[in-house]
Scaffold this active site. Structure first.
Site, mmCIF file in Angstrom:
data_model
loop_
_atom_site.group_PDB
_atom_site.id
_atom_site.type_symbol
_atom_site.label_atom_id
_atom_site.label_comp_id
_atom_site.label_asym_id
_atom_site.label_seq_id
_atom_site.Cartn_x
_atom_site.Cartn_y
_atom_site.Cartn_z
ATOM 1 N N ARG A 4 5.179 12.378 -2.965
ATOM 2 C CA ARG A 4 5.143 12.922 -1.597
ATOM 3 C C ARG A 4 6.301 12.369 -0.794
ATOM 4 N NH1 ARG A 4 -1.039 11.413 -0.619
ATOM 5 N NH2 ARG A 4 -1.626 12.170 -2.667
ATOM 6 N N PRO A 41 0.792 -1.231 0.000
ATOM 7 C CA PRO A 41 0.000 0.000 0.000
ATOM 8 C C PRO A 41 0.823 1.279 0.000
ATOM 9 C CG PRO A 41 -0.217 -1.197 2.091
ATOM 10 C CD PRO A 41 0.486 -2.101 1.141
ATOM 11 N N ASN A 42 0.350 2.216 -0.803
ATOM 12 C CA ASN A 42 0.875 3.576 -0.926
ATOM 13 C C ASN A 42 2.191 3.672 -1.694
ATOM 14 O OD1 ASN A 42 -1.221 4.952 0.589
ATOM 15 N ND2 ASN A 42 -0.401 3.896 2.384
ATOM 16 N N HIS A 50 12.935 -2.736 1.640
ATOM 17 C CA HIS A 50 12.381 -1.443 2.040
ATOM 18 C C HIS A 50 13.258 -0.335 1.487
ATOM 19 C CE1 HIS A 50 9.499 -3.309 4.624
ATOM 20 N NE2 HIS A 50 10.463 -4.077 5.078
ATOM 21 N N ALA A 52 3.320 -0.988 4.699
ATOM 22 C CA ALA A 52 2.799 -1.046 6.072
ATOM 23 C C ALA A 52 2.371 -2.462 6.469
ATOM 24 C CB ALA A 52 1.642 -0.071 6.227
ATOM 25 N N ARG A 86 13.211 4.385 12.205
ATOM 26 C CA ARG A 86 11.969 5.182 12.220
ATOM 27 C C ARG A 86 11.119 4.838 13.448
ATOM 28 N NH1 ARG A 86 9.544 4.910 6.311
ATOM 29 N NH2 ARG A 86 8.332 6.657 7.168
ATOM 30 N N GLU A 122 12.953 -9.554 1.373
ATOM 31 C CA GLU A 122 12.191 -8.412 1.905
ATOM 32 C C GLU A 122 12.950 -7.146 1.537
ATOM 33 O OE1 GLU A 122 12.032 -8.188 6.196
ATOM 34 O OE2 GLU A 122 10.553 -6.583 6.144
ATOM 35 N N ASN A 143 8.210 -5.594 -1.137
ATOM 36 C CA ASN A 143 8.107 -4.445 -0.247
ATOM 37 C C ASN A 143 6.640 -4.396 0.173
ATOM 38 O OD1 ASN A 143 7.995 -2.100 1.157
ATOM 39 N ND2 ASN A 143 9.050 -0.850 -0.378
ATOM 40 N N TYR A 183 11.439 8.927 0.654
ATOM 41 C CA TYR A 183 11.316 7.922 -0.402
ATOM 42 C C TYR A 183 11.923 8.341 -1.744
ATOM 43 C CZ TYR A 183 8.062 5.958 3.001
ATOM 44 O OH TYR A 183 7.514 5.447 4.145
HETATM 45 O O1 CA2 Z 1 10.684 2.039 3.419
HETATM 46 C C1 CA2 Z 1 9.831 1.334 2.874
HETATM 47 O O2 CA2 Z 1 9.965 0.876 1.747
HETATM 48 C C2 CA2 Z 1 8.513 1.051 3.595
HETATM 49 O O3 CA2 Z 1 8.123 -0.288 3.275
HETATM 50 C C3 CA2 Z 1 7.507 2.055 3.068
HETATM 51 C C4 CA2 Z 1 6.143 1.946 3.732
HETATM 52 C C5 CA2 Z 1 6.282 1.973 5.246
HETATM 53 O O4 CA2 Z 1 5.013 1.743 5.846
HETATM 54 C C6 CA2 Z 1 7.281 0.947 5.745
HETATM 55 O O5 CA2 Z 1 7.396 1.095 7.154
HETATM 56 C C7 CA2 Z 1 8.633 1.150 5.111
HETATM 57 C C8 CA2 Z 1 5.243 3.106 3.336
HETATM 58 C C9 CA2 Z 1 5.117 3.311 1.881
HETATM 59 C C10 CA2 Z 1 4.449 4.615 1.662
HETATM 60 O O6 CA2 Z 1 4.928 5.133 0.466
HETATM 61 C C11 CA2 Z 1 4.757 6.455 0.223
HETATM 62 C C12 CA2 Z 1 5.457 6.963 -0.830
HETATM 63 C C13 CA2 Z 1 5.346 8.281 -1.122
HETATM 64 C C14 CA2 Z 1 4.525 9.099 -0.375
HETATM 65 C C15 CA2 Z 1 3.817 8.585 0.675
HETATM 66 C C16 CA2 Z 1 3.928 7.238 0.965
#
Ligand code: CA2
Length: 147
Positions: free
Chosen positions: A17, A9-10, A100, A77, A107, A98, A74, A22
């Site tokens: 953003r 997700p996301n 990230h 969440a 974090r 895995e 990846n 990221y």
């Molecule tokens: O660091 C990573 O790749 C994560 O898997 C990213 C997840 C986060 O919940 C993990 O703890 C670590 C969140 C992805 C959200 O992606 C976004 C990208 C751009 C803007 C907002 C969110």
């Protein structure tokens, strides 16, 4: 070699953003780069992204059915919450990585637990979006079981 790169997700918001966490690359940019590297190395790379846990479980089950050699995941969440994804990964006998973009251990504490890592052969975190292409480059050197 056939590889699924499964994103949770996301991750579709990459490049739009929170660039301080990221980066500026979109998921399409990352996918294009990985597919190109894969083509040069004879690796069939399929990228996917979903905001739905069940769809991700379905793709892991497809990987089993389609005799995919490796999964790079990846789970975003869902990494920190999903026993369903953990169980599905346990059923997949290929190689599992895995991944990230950030390093979740640097974090918030709710990102420190991972249900994916105990089902994975390797973990890559904190290399930014480049982590994806580095993993694809590495695939020929990893102990991936023959299918
Ligand atoms: O660091 C990573 O790749 C994560 O898997 C990213 C997840 C986060 O919940 C993990 O703890 C670590 C969140 C992805 C959200 O992606 C976004 C990208 C751009 C803007 C907002 C969110």
């Amino acid at each position: 070699m056939k590889v699924y790169v499964i994103n949770g997700p996301n991750i579709n918001l990459l490049g739009t953003r929170e660039p301080e966490i990221y980066g500026y690359e979109t998921l399409d940019d990352i996918a294009t780069k990985c597919i190109e590297i894969g083509n040069k190395k004879g690796i069939d790379v399929k990228f996917m992204q979903s905001n739905y846990e069940g769809e991700m479980v379905g793709w892991i089950q497809d990987a089993i059915k389609n005799k995919i050699d490796a999964i790079v995941i990846n789970a975003a969440a869902y990494t920190h919450t999903s026993i369903a994804i953990h169980d599905a990964l346990k059923s997949f006998s290929g190689y599992k990585i895995e991944l990230h973009i950030s390093n979740p251990h640097l974090r918030e504490s709710f990102r420190h637990n991972t249900f994916v890592a105990p089902a994975a052969d390797a973990v890559v975190a904190g290399l930014g979006a480049d982590g994806y292409s580095h993993v694809v480059e590495m695939l020929p050197y990893l102990p991936i079981p023959e299918k």
